[in-house]
Design a protein around this motif. Structure first.
Motif, PDB file in Angstrom:
ATOM      1  N   ASN A 180       0.651  -1.184   0.077  1.00  0.00           N
ATOM      2  CA  ASN A 180      -0.226   0.025  -0.081  1.00  0.00           C
ATOM      3  C   ASN A 180       1.008   1.226  -0.155  1.00  0.00           C
ATOM      4  O   ASN A 180       1.963   1.214   0.670  1.00  0.00           O
ATOM      5  CB  ASN A 180      -0.922   0.134   1.328  1.00  0.00           C
ATOM      6  N   GLU A 216      -2.256   0.346  -4.394  1.00  0.00           N
ATOM      7  CA  GLU A 216      -2.204  -0.745  -3.590  1.00  0.00           C
ATOM      8  C   GLU A 216      -2.101  -2.026  -4.333  1.00  0.00           C
ATOM      9  O   GLU A 216      -2.100  -1.967  -5.580  1.00  0.00           O
ATOM     10  CB  GLU A 216      -3.529  -0.973  -2.671  1.00  0.00           C
ATOM     11  N   LYS A 231      -4.993   3.583  -6.748  1.00  0.00           N
ATOM     12  CA  LYS A 231      -6.196   3.601  -5.650  1.00  0.00           C
ATOM     13  C   LYS A 231      -6.684   5.047  -5.766  1.00  0.00           C
ATOM     14  O   LYS A 231      -7.860   5.340  -5.871  1.00  0.00           O
ATOM     15  CB  LYS A 231      -5.604   3.482  -4.265  1.00  0.00           C
TER      16      LYS A 231
END
Length: 616
Positions: A429, A459, A481
Motif C-alpha cells: 500500500n 495498493e 487507488k
C-alpha cells in the motif's frame, strides 16, 4: 525426567500419518505424509539464513524406505576381529540380518547434539574360536547402538585447538554444504561415520550363549567397542561396512536456487514430553555466505518453539526474515520505488528532475513479532531554490522567485493471510505526493504564491505460490487507488492565473507530468521480479516438495515439506512405480558413481584386551 531408552524394533514407534498416496512393493504399503498448514509461532532466527527441520518420525520412515532400496547383501552386518586375551588369540566373525536403522534425536542428558543410531539385528551367526578350532552360535535380537555427536562447530574447534585434522564429515557440512546433505542417504552416511559415532556398550543389547563366561562377555564387548572405534580416521570409517555413494538430487539445472546454502550444521529440538518425542526435530542451520556470514560459534540458535506442531508432514523449511525480506523483497521494492522529484538550475532558471536513489526511512511495527506486523517506509524532504525571472506582465522587469518542492512518500509491506494451501499474499500500500510552490516578489513588496500538486495512491499484493522443483512463484498485482492533480494560489496568484491562461496550463502540464511519472513507477511493480523469471527458487528442490507457505510470528517464511522418496511416485506421477526397479547391486571396490552402493572389504582388526579392557 527419565532418560529415553532404545527399546525399539522395526518401525513400530512411528506415529500414524495421513495417507495421501501409496506405493506397494514387496507386499508392503508405505504411507507418504500429507502436508498440513497448521500455524507455527516460529522462532527468532539470529545468525542463520535458512533452517530445515525434519522430525524423528520422518527420518525413521525415510530410512525404512531407503533400506528397501538396498541389495540384500547390504542389509547385513559383517565384521571380524582377532582378540588377544592372555595366552590365547581368539578369532571372531559375525554376519547378521539387519532391520532398517533407527534414530532417536536428543537425550535428556544431551538434548541438542546427540543422536542415537540403533542397528537392530533380529538374527545372525557368531563364529569364534582359537585357530581352526571354531564354534558357531545363532544369535537373536541383537542391537548395536551408537552415540552420534552432531555438534559439528564444537568438533571443528576441538580438533583445531588440538592440531588434529578435522574429519571430512564435519568439514564438508560446515564449509561445503550442498543439496545432497539434505538427503536421507547423506544423513545415514553421517550417522554411521565412526569419526563422530561412538559405540554405546551400555545401550547395546548383546546376549551370548551360556558357554560364554562373564569375563568372556566383558572381553567380547570391549573388543567390539574397540573394533568400531578403530574404524575412525580410516579410509572407510563406516560401521555398516559400506558407503552409499553421493547422488546429486534431481534438481532442474536451468533454475538454480536464488540463495544457495554454503555452510551448515545440526541442532536438535528435543521434545521433553515423551508423548511428543517422535516430533523432535533435526534442524539444519544454514548460511548462504560462510565468508561474510560465518556460522555462529558456539551453536546456540535459542529456538524456544519446535518448528513442527504435528507429525502430519515431514518437516518445515524456513527462510529467515533477514534473508527473505531483508535481502530480497524489501531492497527490490525500495529500488523500484526509489524516484523522487527535485530541481536543478539551468542558467537563471530552476527546472524539474525525476531522480533515482531515494533513501527511505523505515519503521517496523510491532517491533517484536505479531500477526499484524508491517514495514512502513516514508520520506519527506524539500528542495528550495531562488532564481530571477523576467516578469511577463511588465516586460524586462526582473523578479525574484522562491521555489519549494516537497516530496511526501510512503508505502507499507504487510503480512497477509493464506488464501489457499499453496498461496500466501504480501500486502502493499502506498502514496506519492509532490507539492511545488512558487513565491514571487514582482513589485518588491508583494508576495504572489502559486502552487501545483500531484498525488498517486496505490495498493497491491505479491502472491507467494509454491511450484515444483523448489520454485516459488512471485506474482505482483497492482492497482491505482487515488490519483489527482491540483493547482492553487493566494490572492495575487489567482489573479495572475486569471490574467494569463498560460500559467494555468503550465501548472497543469507540470502536475500531469509528475502524476504520469509515478503512475508509471507503480505499474512497473508488475515487472518487479521479471529479471528472475517472477520466481524465488529454494534450495533442495530435488529433495523436497514445498507446500503451505505461511509467516510465523517473527516474520520468517515457512513451508511444509515432504521428502521426494526415491523410487516412489511424486505428486505428479500418474501411476505407481515399483521400487524394485530402483534397487541396484553393490558396486565393486573401484567406487563407480553409477550405482549408489559401495561395498568395502571387511576390516580385520587385531585387538589386545588387558585386564578386561579397563584401559579402553
Amino acid at each position: 525426567m527419565s532418560e529415553q531408552r532404545l527399546d525399539v524394533m522395526g518401525v513400530s514407534g512411528l506415529s500414524s500419518k495421513t495417507i495421501s498416496k501409496q506405493s506397494i512393493t514387496n507386499n508392503k504399503i508405505y504411507s507418504m505424509q500429507a502436508v498440513s498448514s497448521s500455524k507455527s509461532p516460529g522462532n527468532c532466527i539470529t545468525g542463520y539464513d535458512m533452517v530445515a527441520a525434519i522430525t524423528q518420525d520422518t527420518i525413521n520412515l525415510q530410512l525404512l524406505l531407503l533400506w528397501d532400496l538396498l541389495d540384500e547383501e547390504c542389509r547385513k552386518m559383517k565384521w571380524e576381529y582377532t582378540l588377544k586375551h592372555g595366552r590365547f588369540t581368539l578369532n571372531y566373525s559375525f554376519e547378521g540380518e539387519m532391520d532398517a536403522p533407527e534414530v532417536i534425536l536428543g537425550t535428556s542428558k544431551a538434548p541438542n547434539f546427540q543422536v542415537k543410531l540403533a542397528l537392530n539385528i533380529p538374527e545372525g551367526t557368531l563364529t569364534y574360536g582359537v585357530g581352526e578350532d571354531k564354534d558357531s552360535v545363532t544369535i537373536s535380537d541383537w542391537k548395536y547402538v551408537f552415540d552420534v555427536d552432531v555438534n559439528f562447530a564444537q568438533i571443528e574447534q576441538d580438533h583445531i585447538q588440538n592440531s588434529i585434522a578435522v574429519p571430512d564429515v564435519v568439514k564438508n557440512m560446515l564449509h561445503k554444504f550442498n543439496d545432497e546433505c539434505f538427503t536421507i542417504r547423506h544423513l545415514l552416511m553421517d550417522f554411521q561415520n565412526a569419526n563422530i559415532a561412538n559405540y554405546d556398550e551400555v545401550e547395546s543389547k548383546i546376549t551370548l550363549s551360556e558357554d560364554f563366561t562373564e569375563d568372556d562377555l566383558i572381553s567380547f564387548q570391549a573388543g567390539l567397542t574397540k573394533y568400531f572405534r578403530d574404524l575412525a580416521e580410516t579410509d572407510h570409517p563406516f560401521v555398516l561396512g559400506y558407503s552409499i555413494e553421493e547422488k546429486t538430487p534431481d534438481s532442474d539445472p536451468s533454475i538454480p536456487p536464488t540463495f544457495t546454502p554454503t555452510g551448515g550444521t545440526y541442532w536438535i529440538f528435543f521434545e521433553e514430553d515423551e508423548s511428543k518425542r517422535s516430533q523432535s526435530t533435526l534442524n539444519f542451520l544454514l548460511t548462504t555466505d560462510t565468508v561474510k556470514k560465518p556460522l555462529p560459534y558456539p551453536t546456540k540458535p535459542n529456538f524456544n518453539n519446535n518448528w513442527m506442531s504435528s507429525n502430519e508432514y515431514d518437516g518445515r523449511f524456513v527462510l529467515a526474515k533477514s534473508l527473505f525480506f531483508g535481502e530480497f523483497i524489501l531492497p527490490k521494492l525500495q529500488e523500484a520505488l526509489g524516484h523522487y522529484i527535485t530541481g536543478y538550475r539551468d542558467g537563471d532558471k530552476s527546472c524539474f528532475a525525476f531522480n533515482s536513489g531515494l533513501e527511505w526511512t523505515v519503521t517496523e511495527s510491532p517491533e517484536k513479532g505479531g500477526s499484524r506486523w508491517k514495514y512502513t517506509y516514508d520520506k519527506t524532504f524539500n528542495w528550495d531554490a531562488k532564481d530571477v525571472e523576467v516578469w511577463a506582465v511588465v516586460k524586462n522587469v526582473p523578479i525574484e522567485v522562491d521555489h519549494s518542492i516537497t516530496n511526501k512518500f510512503w508505502f507499507t509491506v504487510e503480512l497477509g493471510e493464506s488464501t489457499s494451501s499453496n498461496t500466501l499474499p504480501i500486502k502493499l500500500n502506498g502514496e506519492f505526493y509532490v507539492h511545488h510552490e512558487f513565491l514571487c516578489h514582482p513589485l518588491g513588496f508583494t508576495n504572489e504564491r502559486m502552487s501545483l500538486s500531484a498525488k498517486v495512491g496505490w495498493e497491491g499484493t505479491i502472491d507467494v505460490t509454491c511450484g515444483t522443483q523448489g520454485v516459488i512463484e512471485l506474482k505482483p498485482s497492482i492497482s491505482l487507488k487515488k490519483t489527482d492533480i491540483n493547482h492553487d494560489g493566494n490572492f495575487w496568484g489567482d489573479i495572475d492565473q486569471a490574467l494569463l491562461e498560460s500559467n494555468v496550463k503550465g501548472l497543469e502540464t507540470v502536475a500531469n507530468w509528475i502524476k504520469s511519472q509515478y503512475e508509471k513507477e507503480v505499474n512497473n511493480l508488475l515487472n518487479l521480479f521479471a529479471p528472475l523469471g517472477n520466481r524465488f527458487v529454494l534450495p533442495a528442490g530435488g529433495v523436497f516438495a514445498f507446500k503451505n507457505p505461511q509467516f510465523d510470528d517473527f516474520q520468517n517464511l515457512l513451508f511444509d515439506i515432504t521428502y521426494k522418496t526415491e523410487g516412489l511416485p511424486s505428486d505428479t506421477d500418474s501411476e505407481v512405480v515399483s521400487k524394485k526397479d530402483q534397487i541396484t547391486l553393490p558396486i565393486d571396490e573401484r567406487g563407480s558413481k553409477s550405482l549408489p552402493i559401495k561395498t568395502l572389504p571387511i576390516k580385520t582388526l587385531p585387538i589386545e584386551i588387558i585386564e578386561k579392557a579397563e584401559e579402553l
